[in-house]
Design an enzyme around this catalytic site. Structure first.
Site, PDB file in Angstrom:
ATOM      1  N   PRO A  36      11.262  -8.319  10.243  1.00 38.53           N
ATOM      2  CA  PRO A  36      11.223  -7.961   8.817  1.00 38.53           C
ATOM      3  C   PRO A  36      11.481  -6.474   8.580  1.00 38.53           C
ATOM      4  O   PRO A  36      12.188  -6.108   7.632  1.00 38.53           O
ATOM      5  CB  PRO A  36       9.809  -8.361   8.393  1.00 38.53           C
ATOM      6  CG  PRO A  36       9.421  -9.452   9.339  1.00 38.53           C
ATOM      7  CD  PRO A  36      10.038  -9.053  10.640  1.00 38.53           C
ATOM      8  N   THR A  37      10.940  -5.626   9.449  1.00 38.86           N
ATOM      9  CA  THR A  37      11.171  -4.186   9.315  1.00 38.86           C
ATOM     10  C   THR A  37      12.634  -3.853   9.574  1.00 38.86           C
ATOM     11  O   THR A  37      13.245  -3.058   8.839  1.00 38.86           O
ATOM     12  CB  THR A  37      10.266  -3.409  10.290  1.00 38.86           C
ATOM     13  OG1 THR A  37       8.906  -3.602   9.914  1.00 38.86           O
ATOM     14  CG2 THR A  37      10.584  -1.925  10.272  1.00 38.86           C
ATOM     15  N   ILE A  42      -1.252   4.140  -1.666  1.00 39.86           N
ATOM     16  CA  ILE A  42      -2.266   4.746  -0.796  1.00 39.86           C
ATOM     17  C   ILE A  42      -1.602   5.566   0.303  1.00 39.86           C
ATOM     18  O   ILE A  42      -2.084   6.645   0.672  1.00 39.86           O
ATOM     19  CB  ILE A  42      -3.174   3.663  -0.186  1.00 39.86           C
ATOM     20  CG1 ILE A  42      -3.986   2.969  -1.288  1.00 39.86           C
ATOM     21  CG2 ILE A  42      -4.112   4.265   0.853  1.00 39.86           C
ATOM     22  CD1 ILE A  42      -4.926   3.883  -2.047  1.00 39.86           C
ATOM     23  N   MET A  68     -20.357  -0.194 -24.530  1.00 37.55           N
ATOM     24  CA  MET A  68     -21.190   0.500 -25.511  1.00 37.55           C
ATOM     25  C   MET A  68     -21.165  -0.245 -26.838  1.00 37.55           C
ATOM     26  O   MET A  68     -22.205  -0.425 -27.487  1.00 37.55           O
ATOM     27  CB  MET A  68     -20.712   1.933 -25.717  1.00 37.55           C
ATOM     28  CG  MET A  68     -21.399   2.623 -26.894  1.00 37.55           C
ATOM     29  SD  MET A  68     -20.995   4.364 -27.073  1.00 37.55           S
ATOM     30  CE  MET A  68     -21.328   4.606 -28.820  1.00 37.55           C
ATOM     31  N   HIS A  80     -14.332   6.631 -20.963  1.00 36.55           N
ATOM     32  CA  HIS A  80     -14.207   6.071 -19.611  1.00 36.55           C
ATOM     33  C   HIS A  80     -14.475   7.166 -18.576  1.00 36.55           C
ATOM     34  O   HIS A  80     -13.543   7.774 -18.049  1.00 36.55           O
ATOM     35  CB  HIS A  80     -12.801   5.495 -19.399  1.00 36.55           C
ATOM     36  CG  HIS A  80     -12.541   4.235 -20.140  1.00 36.55           C
ATOM     37  ND1 HIS A  80     -12.763   2.987 -19.593  1.00 36.55           N
ATOM     38  CD2 HIS A  80     -12.097   4.018 -21.410  1.00 36.55           C
ATOM     39  CE1 HIS A  80     -12.456   2.053 -20.481  1.00 36.55           C
ATOM     40  NE2 HIS A  80     -12.053   2.649 -21.591  1.00 36.55           N
ATOM     41  N   GLU A 115     -15.244   6.970 -15.564  1.00 33.65           N
ATOM     42  CA  GLU A 115     -14.748   6.642 -14.223  1.00 33.65           C
ATOM     43  C   GLU A 115     -13.396   7.280 -13.941  1.00 33.65           C
ATOM     44  O   GLU A 115     -13.027   7.495 -12.784  1.00 33.65           O
ATOM     45  CB  GLU A 115     -14.660   5.123 -14.033  1.00 33.65           C
ATOM     46  CG  GLU A 115     -13.566   4.412 -14.813  1.00 33.65           C
ATOM     47  CD  GLU A 115     -13.974   3.982 -16.212  1.00 33.65           C
ATOM     48  OE1 GLU A 115     -13.317   3.088 -16.774  1.00 33.65           O
ATOM     49  OE2 GLU A 115     -14.947   4.544 -16.751  1.00 33.65           O
ATOM     50  N   GLY A 132       0.800  -1.221   0.000  1.00 34.27           N
ATOM     51  CA  GLY A 132       0.000   0.000   0.000  1.00 34.27           C
ATOM     52  C   GLY A 132       0.830   1.268   0.000  1.00 34.27           C
ATOM     53  O   GLY A 132       0.420   2.290   0.572  1.00 34.27           O
ATOM     54  N   GLU A 174      15.869  -4.441  -9.980  1.00 38.30           N
ATOM     55  CA  GLU A 174      15.299  -3.460 -10.906  1.00 38.30           C
ATOM     56  C   GLU A 174      15.261  -2.052 -10.308  1.00 38.30           C
ATOM     57  O   GLU A 174      15.307  -1.057 -11.026  1.00 38.30           O
ATOM     58  CB  GLU A 174      13.872  -3.865 -11.294  1.00 38.30           C
ATOM     59  CG  GLU A 174      13.766  -5.182 -12.041  1.00 38.30           C
ATOM     60  CD  GLU A 174      13.517  -6.348 -11.096  1.00 38.30           C
ATOM     61  OE1 GLU A 174      13.770  -6.188  -9.882  1.00 38.30           O
ATOM     62  OE2 GLU A 174      13.084  -7.407 -11.573  1.00 38.30           O
ATOM     63  N   GLU A 228       6.874   8.032  -5.359  1.00 37.90           N
ATOM     64  CA  GLU A 228       6.742   6.640  -4.931  1.00 37.90           C
ATOM     65  C   GLU A 228       7.669   5.778  -5.776  1.00 37.90           C
ATOM     66  O   GLU A 228       7.556   5.757  -7.002  1.00 37.90           O
ATOM     67  CB  GLU A 228       5.304   6.147  -5.081  1.00 37.90           C
ATOM     68  CG  GLU A 228       5.139   4.690  -4.664  1.00 37.90           C
ATOM     69  CD  GLU A 228       3.836   4.063  -5.107  1.00 37.90           C
ATOM     70  OE1 GLU A 228       3.740   2.815  -5.030  1.00 37.90           O
ATOM     71  OE2 GLU A 228       2.925   4.787  -5.549  1.00 37.90           O
ATOM     72  N   CYS A 260     -17.222   2.010 -22.825  1.00 43.81           N
ATOM     73  CA  CYS A 260     -16.287   1.665 -23.893  1.00 43.81           C
ATOM     74  C   CYS A 260     -16.744   0.397 -24.621  1.00 43.81           C
ATOM     75  O   CYS A 260     -17.664   0.432 -25.430  1.00 43.81           O
ATOM     76  CB  CYS A 260     -14.871   1.538 -23.324  1.00 43.81           C
ATOM     77  SG  CYS A 260     -13.569   1.500 -24.590  1.00 43.81           S
TER      78      CYS A 260
END
Length: 546
Positions: free
Chosen positions: A188-189, A18, A387, A507, A509, A15, A149, A140, A384
């Site tokens: 883990p942290t 977010i 329709m 679209h 949305e 997340g 990567e 981010e 889209c």
């Protein structure tokens, strides 16, 4: 310019997006202009050709950029419009550097990761962050610290830290798993921060994802082993709705700590996000809706509620908050409706939605759902592809054009849906569709005109196929109305006399925002409210939990 860099550790999918969007929203509430950049370490140029099964929805920006769905969250949380340049990928960075090398811009130097790749990353960040008068830029970094990567991007962040000394703040999102006996594990942290330090980076704040709020002793342990003040260890415990996350982080003291560390002072105190959540909490009624799609089930499928149809889910939520009734979505596999009678599956729903998509799989099932909505008077919203299939269904079953279909699926005696003229000579797939914002003119007095309250609109598009102009006359002669157009392109169709049958080539949305819902989605939710009252005499009552 101040930068807030959000990285992730332990595992992906925690997340970060977010978290970053929530930080931006909280700083906006204090009066600051905020923008956002998403770094995706994949070699793809953009997200346009990625499968929804693996990557979730492809979000389309106003300039036609096809990007990661996190940019949709940035636009919704920050109420801004981003561009393709706000999404930096390995593919884009390497392509630019290689093109520069071919043009001789490096003057015979050996082109390397450091400094050439990292310099290009920093150039892109600085160029994008300074557009639009922004004061704070969220960055981010996709993936997880330690991924091969991500290495060039994290090195670029290390360099940026020293070049922008005092104006950059690092937030690291990690995980504190819980054992069966309820113990919150910090190891883990600790290891994630250790790995981050090995790259020359030290987090200024750690947001710890966990099932339940972090215990004081857990916070103290993380602060001790990770060299951050205990006030900078933030509990990122699970929330039942992403729109509560900013308020949850605010209660943890996140905003206060970041502002103090970055020498920021409140310019205003905006309450609109608090009011939005309060309105959402006050809703007690709901309507039931069927979303008939192809990315709703199966072994390859990610959770459709979060990924493949994310923007649709959020647009329905925005509309529900405005209408005072929350749509309850049932995810229907289109292929199921090719084997099962639609009546058995769809009879108890207040509305049916067919979203965008590509390919022949599941199309007959979708058209069965569309026909059921048309014949039974159930509110229908087609987006889209939804329709295009509505036009095909109408051509077959109302106009009597047997075998009517789209040229996307092969030869057909009645190609009511055909390739856009400008697409006929296109051979490359990436970034070649009709993408981004385009205008449409609406006919006065139509449902479309009533929904938008104007005759001129702009919406976002992502398609190669359109209604074939050769069939418009026969379709409209039989009762279908194209109420929105862009020249010879049909943008909106509706069926006069039906309680609510609305389909659009764009679209909507992707322009919906919390507190400012998309007009078609708001109208659809209102139509479902009316349908529920007609069908049962009342709306559902939400089951409230303590």
């Amino acid at each position: 310019m101040r930068y807030i860099v959000v990285t992730g550790g332990v595992m992906s999918g925690l997340g970060k997006g977010i978290t970053a969007a929530s930080i931006g929203r909280l700083l906006m509430n204090k009066g600051y202009r905020v923008t956002a950049i998403k770094i995706d370490p994949y070699i793809n140029i953009d997200a346009g050709l990625m499968s929804p099964f693996q990557h979730g929805e492809v979000y389309v920006l106003k300039d036609g950029g096809e990007v990661d769905l996190d940019l949709g969250n940035y636009e919704r949380f920050l109420d801004i419009e981003l561009t393709r340049d706000h999404n930096i990928t390995t593919g884009k960075v390497y392509s630019t550097v290689i093109e520069k090398e071919r043009r001789g811009e490096y003057l015979g130097k050996t082109v390397q990761i450091i400094p050439h790749i990292t310099d290009e990353i920093k150039r892109r960040i600085r160029q994008v962050s300074r557009t639009g008068g922004s004061e704070i830029c969220l960055i981010e970094v996709g993936g997880t610290v330690g991924d091969i990567e991500s290495m060039p991007f994290l090195e670029a962040m290390r360099q940026l830290k020293y070049e922008e000394s005092g104006n950059i703040f690092f937030v690291h999102v990690t995980l504190a798993p819980m054992t069966s006996d309820g113990e919150q594990k910090t190891k883990p942290t600790q290891h994630s921060v250790k790995e981050m330090r090995e790259l020359g980076l030290q987090p200024d704040m750690i947001v710890v994802r966990c099932k339940k709020p972090l215990l004081p002793e857990t916070k103290a342990k993380i602060a001790h082993f990770c060299d951050v003040p205990i006030e900078a260890v933030i509990s990122g415990h699970d929330s039942d709705d992403i729109y509560r996350v900013p308020l949850q982080l605010e209660a943890e003291g996140l905003t206060k700590y970041i502002m103090k560390a970055m020498r920021l002072f409140p310019l205003e105190e905006r309450r609109d996000w608090y009011d939005l959540v309060q309105r959402m909490d006050s809703i007690r009624e709901k309507v039931s809706m069927a979303l008939v799609g192809k990315y709703t089930s199966g072994s390859q499928c990610t959770d459709p509620m979060k990924d493949a149809y994310l923007s649709i889910r959020e647009a329905l939520k925005h509309a529900g908050i405005e209408a005072g009734v929350m749509p309850e979505i049932s995810w229907i596999d289109a292929e199921d409706l090719e084997r099962i009678q639609p009546e058995k599956v769809l009879r108890d729903f207040d509305g049916i939605l067919v979203p965008g998509g590509f390919g022949a799989r599941g199309t007959e099932g979708k058209m069965n759902a569309i026909r059921y909505a048309r014949e039974k008077g159930i509110p229908y919203l087609g987006i889209c592809f939804g329709m295009q299939l509505a036009v095909i269904e109408f051509a077959r079953n109302v106009c009597g054009l047997e075998g009517a279909s789209s040229t996307e699926f092969g030869e057909t005696p009645h190609p009511v849906i055909a390739l856009l003229p400008e697409q006929e000579k296109v051979r490359q797939m990436g970034a070649t569709m009709r993408l981004g914002n385009y205008p449409a003119h609406l006919i006065e007095g139509t449902l479309a005109h009533r929904i938008y309250g104007t005759t001129e609109i702009v919406e976002r598009h992502r398609h190669r196929y359109e209604v074939n102009p050769a069939y418009i006359e026969v379709l409209e002669k039989n009762g279908l109305l194209f109420s929105g157009r862009n020249g010879d392109l049909m943008e909106i169709m509706e069926i006069p006399g039906h309680p609510f049958f609305f389909a659009c080539q764009f679209h909507p949305e992707m322009r919906s925002r919390p507190g400012r819902p998309s007009p078609p989605f708001l109208a659809f939710v209102e139509a479902m409210k009316a349908q529920r009252l007609r069908r049962t005499g009342s709306t559902y009552t939400l089951e409230l939990t303590a």
